[in-house]
Write an enzyme that holds these catalytic residues in place. Sequence first.
Site, PDB file in Angstrom:
ATOM      1  N   GLY A   1      -8.496  -7.169   3.822  1.00 57.38           N
ATOM      2  CA  GLY A   1      -9.383  -7.322   4.973  1.00 57.38           C
ATOM      3  C   GLY A   1      -8.715  -7.875   6.216  1.00 57.38           C
TER       4      GLY A   1
ATOM      5  N   ARG B   1      -3.524  -1.245  -6.390  1.00 52.80           N
ATOM      6  CA  ARG B   1      -2.750  -2.493  -6.282  1.00 52.80           C
ATOM      7  C   ARG B   1      -3.186  -3.396  -7.419  1.00 52.80           C
ATOM      8  NH1 ARG B   1      -5.870  -4.225  -0.846  1.00 52.80           N
ATOM      9  NH2 ARG B   1      -7.943  -4.143  -1.721  1.00 52.80           N
TER      10      ARG B   1
ATOM     11  N   SER C   1       9.923 -44.911 -16.303  1.00 50.98           N
ATOM     12  CA  SER C   1       8.815 -44.045 -15.922  1.00 50.98           C
ATOM     13  C   SER C   1       8.663 -44.145 -14.414  1.00 50.98           C
ATOM     14  CB  SER C   1       7.539 -44.512 -16.623  1.00 50.98           C
ATOM     15  OG  SER C   1       6.454 -43.778 -16.129  1.00 50.98           O
TER      16      SER C   1
ATOM     17  N   HIS D   1     -16.537  -8.305   1.571  1.00 48.25           N
ATOM     18  CA  HIS D   1     -15.553  -9.258   2.087  1.00 48.25           C
ATOM     19  C   HIS D   1     -15.792 -10.658   1.541  1.00 48.25           C
ATOM     20  CE1 HIS D   1     -14.053 -12.145   5.139  1.00 48.25           C
ATOM     21  NE2 HIS D   1     -12.988 -11.361   5.077  1.00 48.25           N
TER      22      HIS D   1
ATOM     23  N   TYR E   1       8.933 -35.921 -19.937  1.00 50.89           N
ATOM     24  CA  TYR E   1       7.513 -35.624 -19.818  1.00 50.89           C
ATOM     25  C   TYR E   1       6.996 -35.876 -18.404  1.00 50.89           C
ATOM     26  CZ  TYR E   1       6.810 -40.666 -19.866  1.00 50.89           C
ATOM     27  OH  TYR E   1       6.845 -41.993 -19.544  1.00 50.89           O
TER      28      TYR E   1
ATOM     29  N   ARG F   1      -2.888   3.286   8.391  1.00 51.53           N
ATOM     30  CA  ARG F   1      -3.237   2.120   7.566  1.00 51.53           C
ATOM     31  C   ARG F   1      -2.101   1.121   7.539  1.00 51.53           C
ATOM     32  NH1 ARG F   1      -4.476   5.011   1.989  1.00 51.53           N
ATOM     33  NH2 ARG F   1      -5.718   3.138   1.587  1.00 51.53           N
TER      34      ARG F   1
ATOM     35  N   CYS G   1       4.802 -40.971 -14.097  1.00 52.45           N
ATOM     36  CA  CYS G   1       3.387 -41.270 -14.330  1.00 52.45           C
ATOM     37  C   CYS G   1       2.599 -41.372 -13.032  1.00 52.45           C
ATOM     38  CB  CYS G   1       3.232 -42.538 -15.155  1.00 52.45           C
ATOM     39  SG  CYS G   1       3.810 -44.013 -14.311  1.00 52.45           S
TER      40      CYS G   1
ATOM     41  N   LYS H   1       0.833  -1.204   0.000  1.00 50.96           N
ATOM     42  CA  LYS H   1       0.000   0.000   0.000  1.00 50.96           C
ATOM     43  C   LYS H   1       0.864   1.248   0.000  1.00 50.96           C
ATOM     44  CE  LYS H   1      -3.764  -0.391   2.483  1.00 50.96           C
ATOM     45  NZ  LYS H   1      -4.375  -0.588   3.815  1.00 50.96           N
TER      46      LYS H   1
ATOM     47  N   MET I   1      -6.115  -6.392   8.135  1.00 47.54           N
ATOM     48  CA  MET I   1      -5.741  -5.440   9.174  1.00 47.54           C
ATOM     49  C   MET I   1      -6.523  -4.149   8.983  1.00 47.54           C
ATOM     50  SD  MET I   1      -1.741  -6.311   9.591  1.00 47.54           S
ATOM     51  CE  MET I   1      -1.445  -7.119   8.047  1.00 47.54           C
TER      52      MET I   1
HETATM   53  P1  ADP Z   1      -7.761  -1.899   3.400  1.00 49.85           P
HETATM   54  O1  ADP Z   1      -6.404  -2.437   3.560  1.00 49.85           O
HETATM   55  O2  ADP Z   1      -8.783  -2.655   4.154  1.00 49.85           O
HETATM   56  O3  ADP Z   1      -8.099  -1.664   1.972  1.00 49.85           O
HETATM   57  P2  ADP Z   1      -7.348   0.941   3.634  1.00 49.85           P
HETATM   58  O4  ADP Z   1      -6.148   1.376   4.363  1.00 49.85           O
HETATM   59  O5  ADP Z   1      -7.282   1.001   2.177  1.00 49.85           O
HETATM   60  O6  ADP Z   1      -7.754  -0.491   4.150  1.00 49.85           O
HETATM   61  O7  ADP Z   1      -8.541   1.804   4.168  1.00 49.85           O
HETATM   62  C1  ADP Z   1      -9.852   1.497   3.886  1.00 49.85           C
HETATM   63  C2  ADP Z   1     -10.571   2.683   3.372  1.00 49.85           C
HETATM   64  O8  ADP Z   1     -10.452   3.744   4.240  1.00 49.85           O
HETATM   65  C3  ADP Z   1     -10.020   3.214   2.063  1.00 49.85           C
HETATM   66  O9  ADP Z   1     -10.539   2.503   0.975  1.00 49.85           O
HETATM   67  C4  ADP Z   1     -10.504   4.614   2.066  1.00 49.85           C
HETATM   68  O10 ADP Z   1     -11.817   4.677   1.578  1.00 49.85           O
HETATM   69  C5  ADP Z   1     -10.491   4.969   3.528  1.00 49.85           C
HETATM   70  N1  ADP Z   1      -9.318   5.794   3.803  1.00 49.85           N
HETATM   71  C6  ADP Z   1      -8.089   5.405   4.149  1.00 49.85           C
HETATM   72  N2  ADP Z   1      -7.276   6.460   4.284  1.00 49.85           N
HETATM   73  C7  ADP Z   1      -8.024   7.530   4.030  1.00 49.85           C
HETATM   74  C8  ADP Z   1      -7.758   8.940   3.995  1.00 49.85           C
HETATM   75  N3  ADP Z   1      -6.555   9.423   4.258  1.00 49.85           N
HETATM   76  N4  ADP Z   1      -8.770   9.750   3.700  1.00 49.85           N
HETATM   77  C9  ADP Z   1      -9.999   9.258   3.426  1.00 49.85           C
HETATM   78  N5  ADP Z   1     -10.308   7.983   3.439  1.00 49.85           N
HETATM   79  C10 ADP Z   1      -9.335   7.123   3.741  1.00 49.85           C
HETATM   80 MG    MG Z   2      -7.867  -0.379   0.817  1.00 50.33          MG
HETATM   81 MG    MG Z   3      -9.607  -3.230   5.859  1.00 50.55          MG
END
Ligand code: ADP
Ligand code: MG
Ligand code: MG
Length: 889
Positions: A105, A340, A774, A456, A862, A96, A842, A26, A107
């Site tokens: 999903g 990503r 074989s 999710h 093979y 984040r 085989c 990220k 963390m």
């Molecule tokens: P995940 O790893 O679960 O995708 P993110 O770190 O991408 O988590 O955060 C989830 C959501 O939180 C992002 O998709 C975004 O919508 C919102 N978010 C994260 N950082 C910011 C920010 N600086 N400003 C506004 N929204 C944010």
């Molecule tokens: Mg995200």
């Molecule tokens: Mg998340």
Amino acid sequence: MVNAQGKYVYDFHEGNAEMKALLGGKGANLAQMWQLGLPVPPGFIITTEACKKYWSDEQGLMDLIWPEVQEALARLEKVTQKTFGGGEMPLLVSVRSGAPVSMPGMMDTILNLGLNDDTVERLAVASGNRRFALDSYRRFIQMFSDVVLGIEIGEFEFLLNQTKRKRNLTHDHQIPADALEELIKNYKKVVKKSTGREFPSDPWEQLRKAVEAVFKSWNTQRAITYRRINKIPDTLGTAVSIVTMVFGNLGDDCGTGVCFTRNPSTGEKKLYGEFLINAQGEDVVAGIRTPEPIEELDSKMPKIAAELRAIANQLELYYKDMQDIEFTVERGKLYMLQTRNGKRTAKAAVRIAVSMLEEGLISSATAVTRVTPEQVEQLLHRQVDPDAVLDVLAKGLPASPGAAVGSVVFDADEAEQLGKDGKAVILVRPETTPDDIHGLFAAQGILTSHGGMTSHAAVVARGLGKPCVSGCEALEIDLAGNCFRVGGKIVRRGDIITVDGSHGRVMIGEIPLVQPSFDEDFRKLLAEADKHAVLQVWANGDTPEDARRARSFGAKGIGLCRTEHMFMAGERLPVMQEMIIAASREERMRALDKLRVMQTEDFLGILDAMEGYPVTIRLLDPPLHEFLPKENELRDRLRELTAAPSPENDAEAEKIQKTLAKVLSLKEVNPMLGFRGCRLGIIFPEIYEMQIRAIFDAACELVRQGKNVLPDVMLPLIGTQEEMRRLKQMVDDLAAEIMEKHKTSVHYLVGTMIEVPRAALIADKLAEYASFFSFGTNDLTQTTFGYSRDDAEGKFLAEYVRLHVLPENPFHVLDRTGVGRLMRIAVDDGRRVRSDIQIGICGEHGGNPESIAYCHELGLLYVSCSPFRIPVARLAAAHAALADSAPKK
Ligand code: ADP
Ligand code: MG
Ligand code: MG
């Protein structure tokens, strides 16, 4: 690594996409988007190195990095002209997590960090929207309490719902300021009650705790489980991205969304995704409000939509792969929050690889490595029979393709339990969370009543290749009552349903499913794979149908044609039994003559179907008693017959007595190591003679018809040079006699399976007579480990793997250290004596990607596997070759 001594914090402008190991996926991609000049809110990243060190000295590490964090935040204040913890315009950030490998999903992100009773008022003034400021604050307390303080969020949810109920509101964004104010007070009371302390109001304390929480989250149970399932090393660590907040919840000119640059289900080249007006962060993926498709953005915010499409193109050109993008719109301005490489279904992976190759965006080698053997396997997934008459109970979103049948369960733990017992279950939930991961893993299919295509449940199911129907709003799930209702119908726990994730349909009962066929893209991709592969892929097949199927899947030969199955079939078994219990040689020869005629037919069929390709025919292998009835069945029948004497019954009883006597004489303590394979051929040469005659009669006949047939005669279970010498002599003598009789000649080879350790150890001696080897790695694994497979798999093997006594089940993944070493010896010694010796495998390992990679390393000609696994093997063979030619790190 770029990590300068003691540097733990990187501003976005200091990073790029190549730095994933240090900055996490990220963070590295945020930095890269910044480098590309895209609208990313300013921020900085704490490295994975910090996370790794955190685990050896928690507070020491925090103290070490803190001054750097403070400096970075000061720089952030400067560029944003906002103040952290005060000022006219307070600076809020998101905290984040992001590991080097995407872990969706796993963390949780904390938004709106920096709010307290003072800054919330400043934000209210600065934004001119008090309701918004309070809403952000209340979300922050809830998230922080959940993620950092570890408070059950149920109580917050309860208070939130109570507030809405009291005022008759359906959506969070409808809650007015005064109610939010009261809600915040109550939230804080919950915090006080559960932790014994006030909610932390100092933004610096909030930040420090949040950063620590990210580090800690690396080792939560759900993260560990995800890594285990996806084979991600535990040592990578996670980075922490700290990003200036932008707000999608300031009003109707704001919003937040998620999109893919191509359709992640089908691979179609078209922006695909969902957004919500006036919403923040996780609202889209949480599946609480059902979002709108991205096309709606074109009419609702045309300028933003156009900009988003342009950015999507730019990102694809840079990354040369389909991107999964998160964005937010704040008062008419677009911000990019994440990109990503997007997860995709197997079908989409193939489509995208092939179309990007055709677009000239990627090379053939890249296209081939973009699709994993596992994905190819998914493509061979079951689908609802198109001819089945369907009574569709409910329709939802086609969230992950394929169809599954199973009994309904409502609970992840129960799904896991039943899954372990080998039951097929469908997990039915209002929505799923990362805590349900084990249930998703165990279920055959997933059905949710809420959530979109990026919920999710949908994302995880696609990753696991499991059918999923999401957002099936017609379902009224009653978790307490263990049932769900649709219209007047009620479906209870344990009832059988079918979910069709390709079309988003749910049906009651078991619907017939069919294997899917190859599509055009799939064929193109495999054709590309073949250009890179060194290993050929052959098939194991016993019948002309198998041979035809194998050819259509691209097999270049039959690596194992088992002849015993031919004797088990219908009218042949009695003749086989007649042969076995024959009292005299004449009697036996009579039965063998009948069998020979049948075998000749078999070989005509299979050799013809594989014209132009080698067919490796293995002479009879199993012990003879396998063709006779079971002892207790014979005794039961005998008892019945003697209880009711009559001329017919007496005659039958006499025959059964004879059979029983034979069964008893053939009885073995350990049939796997008993009188079978070439041992039968040496002691009862008539049986092998009959088979050899049938092979060459058939081959000569086809050659006379002008066909190019290539029979290879394979001797099973050879363990001594003398066995090999005698039987090779037998084949050559008979072949010469029959070719002479037909006045023609057939190109053939004689070789052996290597399936006992001794054969591998005397491979040089065997190679004096054998033109091919074989590896029969099923038996070779059994005899090398000294495990009988049925006993091992039934009793201790799973436990061995769980306890890490063995890394994997050696019957699934070839044991390189032991069995693999024997193979290496056989290859080296065999080639020394006969440089052009043809060597393949085989055993079932021939269809397993990791084992195929080892076969590539050994330089085999093979791998041979079941026809349905051929596509997987072709791709795996290409991957092995490409990994081999890639520059070593
Ligand atoms: P995940 O790893 O679960 O995708 P993110 O770190 O991408 O988590 O955060 C989830 C959501 O939180 C992002 O998709 C975004 O919508 C919102 N978010 C994260 N950082 C910011 C920010 N600086 N400003 C506004 N929204 C944010
Ligand atoms: Mg995200
Ligand atoms: Mg998340």
